[in-house]
Design a protein around this motif. Structure first.
Motif, PDB file in Angstrom:
ATOM      1  N   PRO A  22       6.902 -26.943   9.744  1.00  0.00           N
ATOM      2  CA  PRO A  22       6.430 -28.306  10.016  1.00  0.00           C
ATOM      3  C   PRO A  22       7.583 -29.296  10.175  1.00  0.00           C
ATOM      4  N   VAL A  67       8.362 -31.766  13.402  1.00  0.00           N
ATOM      5  CA  VAL A  67       8.561 -33.216  13.306  1.00  0.00           C
ATOM      6  C   VAL A  67       9.870 -33.607  13.983  1.00  0.00           C
ATOM      7  N   ILE A 108       6.569 -41.751  11.735  1.00  0.00           N
ATOM      8  CA  ILE A 108       5.728 -41.845  10.531  1.00  0.00           C
ATOM      9  C   ILE A 108       4.398 -42.533  10.844  1.00  0.00           C
ATOM     10  N   VAL A 114       2.364 -39.523  11.501  1.00  0.00           N
ATOM     11  CA  VAL A 114       2.185 -38.668  10.322  1.00  0.00           C
ATOM     12  C   VAL A 114       1.283 -39.348   9.305  1.00  0.00           C
ATOM     13  N   MET A 165      -2.966 -36.558   7.726  1.00  0.00           N
ATOM     14  CA  MET A 165      -2.056 -35.545   7.212  1.00  0.00           C
ATOM     15  C   MET A 165      -2.078 -34.287   8.079  1.00  0.00           C
ATOM     16  N   ALA A 166      -2.601 -34.432   9.292  1.00  0.00           N
ATOM     17  CA  ALA A 166      -2.547 -33.319  10.236  1.00  0.00           C
ATOM     18  C   ALA A 166      -1.102 -33.139  10.675  1.00  0.00           C
ATOM     19  N   TYR A 167      -0.761 -32.016  11.270  1.00  0.00           N
ATOM     20  CA  TYR A 167       0.605 -31.819  11.720  1.00  0.00           C
ATOM     21  C   TYR A 167       0.911 -32.814  12.823  1.00  0.00           C
ATOM     22  N   PRO A 168       2.076 -33.448  12.739  1.00  0.00           N
ATOM     23  CA  PRO A 168       2.376 -34.587  13.593  1.00  0.00           C
ATOM     24  C   PRO A 168       2.460 -34.251  15.074  1.00  0.00           C
TER      25      PRO A 168
END
Lengths: 92, 152
Positions: B17, B21, B130, B133, B137-140
């Protein structure tokens, strides 16, 4: 002791411009060093809590890692500001 | 593509993850480049452009390296993440120091635009990332696509 006395002799004999350069160089070093202490503590605390969270709730490890990475990057900005102060004092 | 735990729940398997990001931020930095180049050109002409471009490269490499170290450590064992984060912090500070000091005496380097760009790009990319994000809280990597689909 001889090194210290030599340094003192050099400092006394230095011109005002040289003294200013020496003061700027030492200030730059202090600025960078001090600026790295806070983020070091912050990253240590942040990662410690994140590892604890991953150990307690392993299924959330991916989300914790994402948040941890962004937190580290934010904390690191403080060290970066200290570094920029260092290069401005030293080279500008 | 999401990361999963191994059977002992002591390391991640699959794509990291943190790396997702960082690569997302690297893609976003491409959108920042025109603004940064304009800023550099206004402040210092060609030398300003080169200096701010160098600063953007330093920031992006710093993010990608940080994510790679943390992600790789998490794929080996969670216990390694601590060492990778703190060791990586010291390593990357040293690399940034070396990268700037190595070129500081070059004629094309303008320290003030370079320093300003280092801080502003670092914080700007972080705040931009951010936003996605913290939205969930899902993957960005998924969030911008969902947003674009919603708009169209």
């Amino acid at each position: 002791m001889s090194a210290i006395s030599t340094a003192i002799e050099l400092a006394v004999e230095a011109t005002p411009a040289e003294q200013k350069n020496a003061a700027a160089a030492s200030s730059a070093g202090f600025a960078y060093g001090l600026a790295a202490i806070g983020p070091g503590i912050g990253i240590g605390y942040l990662v410690g809590q994140s590892v604890q969270a991953m150990a307690r709730q392993p299924e959330a490890a991916g989300q914790v890692q994402t948040t941890m990475f962004l937190g580290i990057a934010f904390v690191e900005a403080l060290a970066l500001i200290g570094f920029v102060v260092f290069i401005l004092l030293k080279f500008a | 593509m999401t990361a999963t735990l191994n059977q002992h729940a002591d390391r991640l398997e699959g794509p990291s993850p943190a790396t997702e990001v960082a690569l997302d931020m690297a893609k976003r930095s491409a959108f920042l480049v025109p603004i940064v180049i304009l800023f550099g050109a206004l402040i210092g002409g060609t030398n300003g452009v080169l200096s701010v471009g160098y600063a953007v490269v330093i920031v992006v490499v710093n993010f990608v390296l940080a994510a790679f170290l943390i992600g790789r450590a998490a794929q080996i064992n969670f216990a390694l993440v601590f060492g990778a984060a703190l060791g990586g912090f010291a390593l990357r500070l040293g690399l940034i120091f070396g990268a700037v000091v190595a070129v500081a005496d070059q004629a094309w380097v303008q320290i003030v635009p370079l320093g300003i760009t280092l801080i502003v790009t670092h914080l700007g990319l972080l705040v931009w990332e951010i936003r996605y994000v913290s939205a969930s809280m899902a993957y960005p990597g998924l969030k911008p696509k969902e947003h674009r689909q919603g708009v169209h």
